[in-house]
Design an enzyme around this catalytic site. Structure first.
Site, PDB file in Angstrom:
ATOM      1  N   HIS A 248       0.814  -1.300   0.061  1.00 46.05           N
ATOM      2  CA  HIS A 248      -0.190   0.074   0.121  1.00 46.05           C
ATOM      3  C   HIS A 248       0.929   1.192  -0.152  1.00 46.05           C
ATOM      4  CE1 HIS A 248      -3.070   2.840   1.203  1.00 46.05           C
ATOM      5  NE2 HIS A 248      -3.792   1.974   0.700  1.00 46.05           N
ATOM      6  N   GLU A 303      -7.748  -5.296  -0.348  1.00 41.46           N
ATOM      7  CA  GLU A 303      -8.476  -6.036  -1.635  1.00 41.46           C
ATOM      8  C   GLU A 303      -8.223  -7.642  -1.317  1.00 41.46           C
ATOM      9  OE1 GLU A 303      -9.903  -4.191  -3.131  1.00 41.46           O
ATOM     10  OE2 GLU A 303      -8.902  -3.023  -4.664  1.00 41.46           O
TER      11      GLU A 303
HETATM   12  N1  ACO Z   1       4.137  -7.435  -4.827  1.00 35.96           N
HETATM   13  C1  ACO Z   1       5.222  -7.466  -5.009  1.00 35.96           C
HETATM   14  N2  ACO Z   1       6.028  -6.367  -4.686  1.00 35.96           N
HETATM   15  C2  ACO Z   1       5.689  -5.116  -4.369  1.00 35.96           C
HETATM   16  C3  ACO Z   1       4.055  -4.992  -4.277  1.00 35.96           C
HETATM   17  C4  ACO Z   1       3.524  -6.272  -4.454  1.00 35.96           C
HETATM   18  N3  ACO Z   1       2.042  -6.231  -3.990  1.00 35.96           N
HETATM   19  N4  ACO Z   1       3.928  -3.894  -3.602  1.00 35.96           N
HETATM   20  C5  ACO Z   1       5.042  -3.143  -3.642  1.00 35.96           C
HETATM   21  N5  ACO Z   1       6.050  -3.852  -4.210  1.00 35.96           N
HETATM   22  C6  ACO Z   1       7.314  -3.483  -4.259  1.00 35.96           C
HETATM   23  C7  ACO Z   1       7.503  -2.680  -5.539  1.00 35.96           C
HETATM   24  O1  ACO Z   1       7.797  -3.563  -6.699  1.00 35.96           O
HETATM   25  C8  ACO Z   1       8.705  -1.776  -4.927  1.00 35.96           C
HETATM   26  O2  ACO Z   1      10.025  -2.589  -5.184  1.00 35.96           O
HETATM   27  P1  ACO Z   1      11.289  -1.995  -5.814  1.00 35.96           P
HETATM   28  O3  ACO Z   1      11.422  -0.908  -5.013  1.00 35.96           O
HETATM   29  O4  ACO Z   1      12.120  -3.177  -5.467  1.00 35.96           O
HETATM   30  O5  ACO Z   1      10.996  -1.771  -7.213  1.00 35.96           O
HETATM   31  C9  ACO Z   1       8.535  -1.585  -3.787  1.00 35.96           C
HETATM   32  O6  ACO Z   1       7.665  -2.631  -3.336  1.00 35.96           O
HETATM   33  C10 ACO Z   1       7.547  -0.276  -3.635  1.00 35.96           C
HETATM   34  O7  ACO Z   1       7.017  -0.394  -2.623  1.00 35.96           O
HETATM   35  P2  ACO Z   1       5.964   1.180  -2.353  1.00 35.96           P
HETATM   36  O8  ACO Z   1       6.651   2.548  -2.692  1.00 35.96           O
HETATM   37  O9  ACO Z   1       5.250   0.713  -0.975  1.00 35.96           O
HETATM   38  O10 ACO Z   1       4.752   0.597  -3.268  1.00 35.96           O
HETATM   39  P3  ACO Z   1       3.964   1.581  -4.134  1.00 35.96           P
HETATM   40  O11 ACO Z   1       3.508   2.867  -3.432  1.00 35.96           O
HETATM   41  O12 ACO Z   1       4.456   1.989  -5.374  1.00 35.96           O
HETATM   42  O13 ACO Z   1       2.724   0.770  -4.540  1.00 35.96           O
HETATM   43  C11 ACO Z   1       0.793  -0.455  -4.632  1.00 35.96           C
HETATM   44  C12 ACO Z   1       1.503   0.585  -3.656  1.00 35.96           C
HETATM   45  C13 ACO Z   1       0.430   0.182  -6.054  1.00 35.96           C
HETATM   46  C14 ACO Z   1      -0.671  -0.757  -3.949  1.00 35.96           C
HETATM   47  C15 ACO Z   1       1.368  -1.691  -4.867  1.00 35.96           C
HETATM   48  O14 ACO Z   1       1.813  -2.200  -3.339  1.00 35.96           O
HETATM   49  C16 ACO Z   1       0.972  -2.695  -5.713  1.00 35.96           C
HETATM   50  O15 ACO Z   1       0.876  -2.763  -6.769  1.00 35.96           O
HETATM   51  N6  ACO Z   1      -0.059  -3.535  -4.826  1.00 35.96           N
HETATM   52  C17 ACO Z   1      -0.396  -4.734  -5.755  1.00 35.96           C
HETATM   53  C18 ACO Z   1      -1.925  -4.229  -6.300  1.00 35.96           C
HETATM   54  C19 ACO Z   1      -2.877  -4.035  -4.998  1.00 35.96           C
HETATM   55  O16 ACO Z   1      -3.210  -4.854  -4.285  1.00 35.96           O
HETATM   56  N7  ACO Z   1      -3.546  -2.716  -5.357  1.00 35.96           N
HETATM   57  C20 ACO Z   1      -4.577  -2.507  -4.198  1.00 35.96           C
HETATM   58  C21 ACO Z   1      -4.197  -1.278  -3.252  1.00 35.96           C
HETATM   59  S1  ACO Z   1      -5.282  -1.071  -2.326  1.00 35.96           S
HETATM   60  C22 ACO Z   1      -6.375   0.191  -2.971  1.00 35.96           C
HETATM   61  O17 ACO Z   1      -6.152   0.867  -3.746  1.00 35.96           O
HETATM   62  C23 ACO Z   1      -7.772   0.002  -2.489  1.00 35.96           C
END
Ligand code: ACO
Length: 364
Positions: A248, A303
């Protein structure tokens, strides 16, 4: 600058506060846990809209249960205009197209209609796609119960209606998430509440925001049995996939909505085997994420248990985002009204990093 604007404060709001370190969500002065499973959707809409919603034409206070019921009936008149072309779209794309047909405005009538619309249109679209006749709303029913009936064809049990109420309340508002920000920007141009909700819906449908729970079901189905979870999840991360339902932008601990929904699933009494698979996959995913991303706390988000709850309510995964919209639309509308009240257009600036006119010639 940060491409995701994570440190930017872009609005003052009385509506909700997301404390990402403590894992706490406040909805207009109440903790999430005080509302989910306690108050129905209409009551929490009233809490959010208090003092923001324009008065009814005669100045009387609005009984939201009956007003939303009447608004569902008004929206229903659009259902007969659903053409076959819309049935080829995904449910959320069909919903977007149908909501775009509602007239814009900033008054009580528009707020009610746009909030009623996802329930009526989702029910009608799903039934038409299944070759069934859409069912007219029952204006005397609660919003959650009527939504389930318009999809499933029969009045739900009290437990099912309560479970959907819990879900709609859990997702009703959540600070300045991507869709709410889109809604506020649009409202700030004075485009109207329907346009604001459409902007919100368009942002919501992406898989990184409200499009995640359908793929959570795909993941559970692909894993199949708990013993396959770890290998499957490792392979997904190896491919560079994100695990849906985890991580998140704001929460650094577990999303409090995940536990609120898990409790709602338990109250509903679902298939124990499915819930056990979900819990095993969740535990394996958290372990794999901790190993692979030790520097980034990635926890369960809303989710993951949304998927299990909506599945238990027999809602097809293709329509999960529409049901999310049925709850969040009340938050978009509240934020749109709050933004309009500021009287200020949102218009941030960008930093130009392109070439200056004539720069190439000068270098040559
Ligand atoms: N699976 C694997 N890796 C992840 C995930 C995940 N679900 N979420 C974040 N990461 C990784 C990214 O790849 C990134 O890694 P890196 O730095 O090695 O490239 C790092 O963690 C970034 O972390 P954050 O900055 O905390 O993530 P960001 O804020 O960019 O993304 C998001 C948040 C879009 C929700 C992300 O966690 C994600 O894509 N989750 C999966 C989709 C999802 O469940 N969406 C629903 C969110 S809740 C809502 O909107 C109602």
């Amino acid at each position: 600058m940060e491409a995701g604007l994570e440190s930017v404060v872009a609005a003052e709001t009385v509506l909700s506060d997301v404390d990402g370190d403590a894992g706490r969500l406040i909805l207009r002065g109440a903790d999430l846990e005080e509302l989910v499973g306690v108050s129905d959707f209409e009551a929490v809409v009233g809490r959010l809209w208090a003092g923001l919603i324009p008065a009814s034409p005669d100045g009387s206070s609005v009984d939201l249960k009956s007003a939303l019921g009447e608004a569902r009936m008004e929206v229903w008149s659009e259902v007969e205009r659903i053409d076959d072309g819309l049935l080829h779209l995904s449910p959320v794309e069909g919903l977007r197209a149908l909501m775009a047909r509602l007239g814009d405005g900033e008054g009580l009538a528009e707020a009610l209609r746009v909030t009623a619309a996802p329930a009526v249109f989702t029910g009608a679209l799903l039934r038409r796609k299944a070759g069934l006749a859409p069912l007219a709303p029952d204006p005397s029913a609660g919003h959650a119960a009527d939504l389930l009936r318009m999809i499933g064809g029969q009045a739900p049990g009290a437990g099912q209606a309560a479970a959907l109420d819990a879900y709609l309340v859990a997702v009703i508002d959540h600070g300045l998430n991507a869709s709410t920000f889109a809604a506020r920007v649009t409202a700030s141009t004075r485009a109207g509440l329907v346009s604001a909700a459409l902007a919100g819906l368009s942002a919501l449908k992406g898989p990184l925001h409200g499009g995640a729970p359908g793929p959570v079901i795909d993941m559970l189905d692909a894993i199949g049995v708990a013993s396959h979870a770890r290998v499957w999840l490792e392979a997904a991360l190896e491919r560079g996939d994100r695990l849906m339902g985890f991580g998140h932008r704001v929460y650094r601990v577990r999303d409090p909505r995940a536990d609120a929904l898990k409790a709602a699933i338990r109250r509903l009494g679902v298939d124990e085997g499915r819930l056990a698979l979900g819990e095993a996959v969740e535990a394996a995913a958290l372990e794999v994420l901790r190993t692979r991303k030790p520097d980034r706390p990635l926890e369960t988000n809303v989710e993951f248990y949304t998927a299990l709850l909506l599945e238990a309510l027999a809602i097809p995964p293709s329509a999960f985002t529409c049901i999310f919209a049925a709850g969040r639309v009340a938050g978009w509308t509240a934020h749109a009204l709050e933004q309009i009240a500021t009287g200020r257009l949102i218009r941030p600036r960008s930093v130009y990093v392109g070439p200056q006119p004539g720069a190439r010639q000068a270098a040559e």
